[in-house]
Write a protein that holds these residues in place. Structure first.
Motif, PDB file in Angstrom:
ATOM      1  N   ASP A   1      -1.892   5.620  17.985  1.00  0.00           N
ATOM      2  CA  ASP A   1      -3.029   4.970  17.347  1.00  0.00           C
ATOM      3  C   ASP A   1      -2.933   3.448  17.493  1.00  0.00           C
ATOM      4  N   ARG A   2      -1.752   2.891  17.259  1.00  0.00           N
ATOM      5  CA  ARG A   2      -1.591   1.435  17.372  1.00  0.00           C
ATOM      6  C   ARG A   2      -1.832   0.956  18.794  1.00  0.00           C
ATOM      7  N   GLN A   3      -1.236   1.655  19.760  1.00  0.00           N
ATOM      8  CA  GLN A   3      -1.381   1.219  21.150  1.00  0.00           C
ATOM      9  C   GLN A   3      -2.802   1.423  21.661  1.00  0.00           C
ATOM     10  N   LEU A   4      -3.460   2.490  21.210  1.00  0.00           N
ATOM     11  CA  LEU A   4      -4.842   2.725  21.605  1.00  0.00           C
ATOM     12  C   LEU A   4      -5.748   1.641  21.033  1.00  0.00           C
ATOM     13  N   SER A   5      -5.525   1.281  19.787  1.00  0.00           N
ATOM     14  CA  SER A   5      -6.312   0.202  19.179  1.00  0.00           C
ATOM     15  C   SER A   5      -6.071  -1.115  19.909  1.00  0.00           C
TER      16      SER A   5
ATOM     17  N   PHE B   1     -22.107  -6.382   3.027  1.00  0.00           N
ATOM     18  CA  PHE B   1     -20.840  -6.983   3.406  1.00  0.00           C
ATOM     19  C   PHE B   1     -19.680  -6.123   2.937  1.00  0.00           C
ATOM     20  N   ASN B   2     -19.814  -5.481   1.774  1.00  0.00           N
ATOM     21  CA  ASN B   2     -18.745  -4.624   1.269  1.00  0.00           C
ATOM     22  C   ASN B   2     -18.410  -3.535   2.276  1.00  0.00           C
ATOM     23  N   ALA B   3     -19.455  -2.897   2.842  1.00  0.00           N
ATOM     24  CA  ALA B   3     -19.228  -1.823   3.811  1.00  0.00           C
ATOM     25  C   ALA B   3     -18.620  -2.367   5.098  1.00  0.00           C
ATOM     26  N   VAL B   4     -19.121  -3.520   5.552  1.00  0.00           N
ATOM     27  CA  VAL B   4     -18.605  -4.113   6.786  1.00  0.00           C
ATOM     28  C   VAL B   4     -17.145  -4.518   6.610  1.00  0.00           C
ATOM     29  N   ALA B   5     -16.821  -5.135   5.477  1.00  0.00           N
ATOM     30  CA  ALA B   5     -15.452  -5.577   5.227  1.00  0.00           C
ATOM     31  C   ALA B   5     -14.506  -4.383   5.150  1.00  0.00           C
ATOM     32  N   ALA B   6     -14.939  -3.306   4.481  1.00  0.00           N
ATOM     33  CA  ALA B   6     -14.092  -2.117   4.376  1.00  0.00           C
ATOM     34  C   ALA B   6     -13.848  -1.504   5.750  1.00  0.00           C
ATOM     35  N   GLN B   7     -14.890  -1.476   6.578  1.00  0.00           N
ATOM     36  CA  GLN B   7     -14.751  -0.935   7.935  1.00  0.00           C
ATOM     37  C   GLN B   7     -13.779  -1.772   8.758  1.00  0.00           C
ATOM     38  N   ALA B   8     -13.910  -3.096   8.681  1.00  0.00           N
ATOM     39  CA  ALA B   8     -13.021  -3.984   9.449  1.00  0.00           C
ATOM     40  C   ALA B   8     -11.583  -3.868   8.963  1.00  0.00           C
TER      41      ALA B   8
ATOM     42  N   CYS C   1      -8.033  -2.521  10.991  1.00  0.00           N
ATOM     43  CA  CYS C   1      -6.794  -3.297  11.128  1.00  0.00           C
ATOM     44  C   CYS C   1      -5.634  -2.703  10.335  1.00  0.00           C
ATOM     45  N   ARG C   2      -5.909  -1.696   9.531  1.00  0.00           N
ATOM     46  CA  ARG C   2      -4.869  -1.159   8.661  1.00  0.00           C
ATOM     47  C   ARG C   2      -3.649  -0.654   9.431  1.00  0.00           C
ATOM     48  N   PRO C   3      -3.814   0.080  10.567  1.00  0.00           N
ATOM     49  CA  PRO C   3      -2.615   0.542  11.284  1.00  0.00           C
ATOM     50  C   PRO C   3      -1.688  -0.603  11.690  1.00  0.00           C
ATOM     51  N   LEU C   4      -2.255  -1.719  12.134  1.00  0.00           N
ATOM     52  CA  LEU C   4      -1.434  -2.862  12.535  1.00  0.00           C
ATOM     53  C   LEU C   4      -0.677  -3.429  11.343  1.00  0.00           C
ATOM     54  N   MET C   5      -1.354  -3.542  10.208  1.00  0.00           N
ATOM     55  CA  MET C   5      -0.699  -4.096   9.025  1.00  0.00           C
ATOM     56  C   MET C   5       0.340  -3.125   8.460  1.00  0.00           C
ATOM     57  N   GLU C   6       0.026  -1.835   8.477  1.00  0.00           N
ATOM     58  CA  GLU C   6       0.984  -0.850   7.962  1.00  0.00           C
ATOM     59  C   GLU C   6       2.227  -0.783   8.839  1.00  0.00           C
ATOM     60  N   ALA C   7       2.052  -0.991  10.141  1.00  0.00           N
ATOM     61  CA  ALA C   7       3.208  -0.940  11.036  1.00  0.00           C
ATOM     62  C   ALA C   7       4.211  -2.049  10.703  1.00  0.00           C
ATOM     63  N   ARG C   8       3.721  -3.147  10.142  1.00  0.00           N
ATOM     64  CA  ARG C   8       4.614  -4.261   9.784  1.00  0.00           C
ATOM     65  C   ARG C   8       4.846  -4.332   8.275  1.00  0.00           C
ATOM     66  N   LEU C   9       4.445  -3.261   7.577  1.00  0.00           N
ATOM     67  CA  LEU C   9       4.691  -3.141   6.139  1.00  0.00           C
ATOM     68  C   LEU C   9       4.072  -4.295   5.354  1.00  0.00           C
ATOM     69  N   HIS C  10       2.888  -4.753   5.816  1.00  0.00           N
ATOM     70  CA  HIS C  10       2.211  -5.820   5.109  1.00  0.00           C
ATOM     71  C   HIS C  10       1.569  -5.296   3.824  1.00  0.00           C
ATOM     72  N   LYS C  11       1.551  -6.119   2.806  1.00  0.00           N
ATOM     73  CA  LYS C  11       0.828  -5.820   1.585  1.00  0.00           C
ATOM     74  C   LYS C  11      -0.576  -6.411   1.724  1.00  0.00           C
ATOM     75  N   PHE C  12      -1.588  -5.537   1.741  1.00  0.00           N
ATOM     76  CA  PHE C  12      -2.959  -5.987   1.978  1.00  0.00           C
ATOM     77  C   PHE C  12      -3.795  -5.778   0.724  1.00  0.00           C
ATOM     78  N   SER C  13      -4.595  -6.783   0.390  1.00  0.00           N
ATOM     79  CA  SER C  13      -5.511  -6.659  -0.746  1.00  0.00           C
ATOM     80  C   SER C  13      -6.916  -7.057  -0.321  1.00  0.00           C
ATOM     81  N   LEU C  14      -7.878  -6.271  -0.786  1.00  0.00           N
ATOM     82  CA  LEU C  14      -9.289  -6.520  -0.510  1.00  0.00           C
ATOM     83  C   LEU C  14      -9.939  -6.942  -1.817  1.00  0.00           C
ATOM     84  N   GLU C  15     -10.297  -8.217  -1.915  1.00  0.00           N
ATOM     85  CA  GLU C  15     -10.780  -8.798  -3.167  1.00  0.00           C
ATOM     86  C   GLU C  15     -12.286  -9.035  -3.080  1.00  0.00           C
ATOM     87  N   LEU C  16     -13.050  -8.010  -3.492  1.00  0.00           N
ATOM     88  CA  LEU C  16     -14.504  -8.081  -3.463  1.00  0.00           C
ATOM     89  C   LEU C  16     -15.054  -7.934  -4.875  1.00  0.00           C
ATOM     90  N   PRO C  17     -16.201  -8.533  -5.160  1.00  0.00           N
ATOM     91  CA  PRO C  17     -16.809  -8.358  -6.493  1.00  0.00           C
ATOM     92  C   PRO C  17     -17.267  -6.926  -6.698  1.00  0.00           C
TER      93      PRO C  17
END
Length: 504
Positions: free
Chosen positions: A183-187, A216-223, A227-243
């Protein structure tokens, strides 16, 4: 002559011609012998006046052009048409050639007798070089576009297969590891293809946007999901801060998602393992404010503008340890500016993280639209069996009833037997093409309202270039179909119904 006699006016005109340095201006007699020579001619051709006066102007032509009679033809054309203008190679004193624009005009006396010719030459070598570079770049863009289309076809079933594997309830650790690696290499491969295409479109000014009112909420969630596989591969802590409210903005959803993906991808690239990345958005008046923050490598403050230059990687002060083409940030800012917005970057210094922010006009807050309930029969049509079967299986796992067809004729037969509420249709099929299938469906009373999505290796810019036609389709997906993009189509207000088994 307004207080100036004719001899004084002639002298002034001669001085004016002599002072011109961007053009070689000189006179020939009726036989083509050089009779005057200005400073521009000296600069462009390299000869002093005493080296050319009294000599035939054929000395400025290449030997093969002299043999072909081009000097005589040039004068003959000027006599026949009153003037002649052409471009061609000419020779300097040192033997080098340059590309010249030449204008030759005959000079006649008071009695209509031919006195000679004026000749004006301009060095156009640099313009010709730039034109050749532009043509080469255009041919390269066309080649890359065709290559990308061919690469996306085999990538499509691979992407679908990976998505199916991702939905397995309890894979073994080995299978999970292999699945995530693929998945990572294909992306990564898909992003490289898209970046190459967009680099060419960006430099040639061929990127187009199609703004409409989007969530924008839907677009941001899709984006973020892309990118989640890339961030998970490096064990990043990701937060999505939307109203809590739904943010809406006038933008091209595809390009807006690309901007966010590029910023998140850049953050993931330069944030060490177990680092933090945040995507935040809020409304200020009618402007949407977006920030991508990380606690990664950061950059020197003076390098902020250089980061947005095409093919630039990092801040230029340290060696590059990550891959990429150096296109993402430049493209992201260009896309934001095309929407009437702006983008900036800031950092307190190396090792202190970075913040990339942008804002867009025309934003507001509304309630989320409700989806119409009910099951949907989906028809998947693709002459590539692997692509059709894998997309069909993915839709089944998402809870839809699915039929698959591998050619246009079979698709129309299935539609007549049981009209689908939605169709995923490949454009480029032998025999009955996707366009033909769409036209036939629209003529069937039971299928006129069917939601038809075009699935193709071509994209929006290919449509602009005339290589693809998406008119009449309700949506479009580009091969290889990404799961977030598919979900975006399935959850759009226009898509008929919801799945019967698995909630998305």
């Amino acid at each position: 002559m307004n207080g100036i006699d004719s001899s004084e006016g002639t002298d002034r005109f001669r001085m004016l011609v002599e002072a011109v340095q961007d053009y070689a201006i000189y006179m020939l007699d009726t036989h083509g012998i050089v009779r005057s020579w200005n400073s521009g001619a000296q600069l462009i051709k390299g000869y002093q006046a005493d080296e050319v006066l009294g000599k035939h102007f054929g000395m400025f032509f290449r030997a093969e052009d002299v043999a072909a009679g081009l000097p005589a033809k040039e004068l003959a054309d000027a006599l026949a048409h009153g003037r002649t203008e052409e471009e061609g190679w000419r020779v300097r004193k040192d033997g080098t050639t340059f590309w010249a624009n030449i204008v030759v005009t005959p000079i006649y006396g008071p009695e209509g007798d031919l006195r000679g010719f004026t000749k004006v030459t301009r060095d156009m070598t640099e313009r010709r070089r730039l034109k050749e570079l532009e043509n080469s770049w255009q041919r390269m863009n066309e080649f890359i576009a065709m290559l990308a289309h061919e690469l996306r076809n085999p990538l499509a079933p691979i992407r679908n297969a990976v998505s199916i594997l991702q939905m397995e309830p309890a894979p073994s650790p080995t299978l999970r590891s292999c699945r995530e690696m693929i998945d990572r290499q294909l992306s990564h491969l898909t992003r490289l293809i898209d970046d190459l295409l967009d680099a060419g479109r960006l430099t040639s000014g061929k990127i187009r946007i199609r703004p409409q009112r989007v969530s924008f909420n839907a677009v941001a969630a899709q984006a973020a999901e892309a990118c989640r596989p890339l961030m998970e591969a490096r064990l990043h802590k990701f937060s999505l801060e939307l109203p809590s409210e739904e943010l809406w903005v006038h933008a091209d959803a595809t390009r807006l998602a690309q901007v966010i993906q590029n910023l998140l991808g850049n953050a993931a690239k330069f944030t060490p393992d177990r680092g933090s990345i945040a995507l935040a958005a809020w409304l200020e008046g009618k402007r949407l404010k977006v920030e991508v923050r990380d606690n990664g490598e950061g950059f020197e403050p003076q390098a902020a503008q250089r980061l947005f230059e095409l093919f630039t990687q990092g801040d230029g002060a340290r060696p590059i340890r990550e891959g990429g083409l150096g296109i993402g940030l430049s493209l992201a800012r260009s896309l934001v500016e095309m929407h009437g917005g702006s983008m900036t970057a800031r950092s307190e210094g190396v090792g202190k993280g970075s913040v990339f922010s942008f804002e867009l006009p025309g934003a507001d807050v509304v309630q989320r639209p409700a989806h119409a309930p009910g099951p949907a029969l989906v028809l998947v049509v693709d002459d590539n069996r692997d692509a059709a079967d894998s997309l069909s299986e993915l839709l089944r796992l998402l809870g839809y009833r699915v039929s698959a067809a591998y050619d246009g004729e079979t698709a129309l037969a299935l539609a007549m037997r049981e009209p689908p509420l939605a169709v995923f249709l490949d454009l480029n099929m032998p025999g009955t093409s996707g366009r033909d299938v769409l036209a036939a469906l629209r003529e069937m009373p039971a299928c006129q309202a069917a939601h038809v999505t075009a699935v193709s290796g071509y994209g929006l810019e290919d449509e602009k270039a005339g290589r693809a036609n998406f008119s009449g389709f309700d949506a479009r997906l580009q091969k290889p179909v990404e799961l977030p993009a598919l979900r975006s189509v399935l959850t759009s207000p226009a898509f008929p119904g919801q799945p019967t088994a698995i909630s998305i």
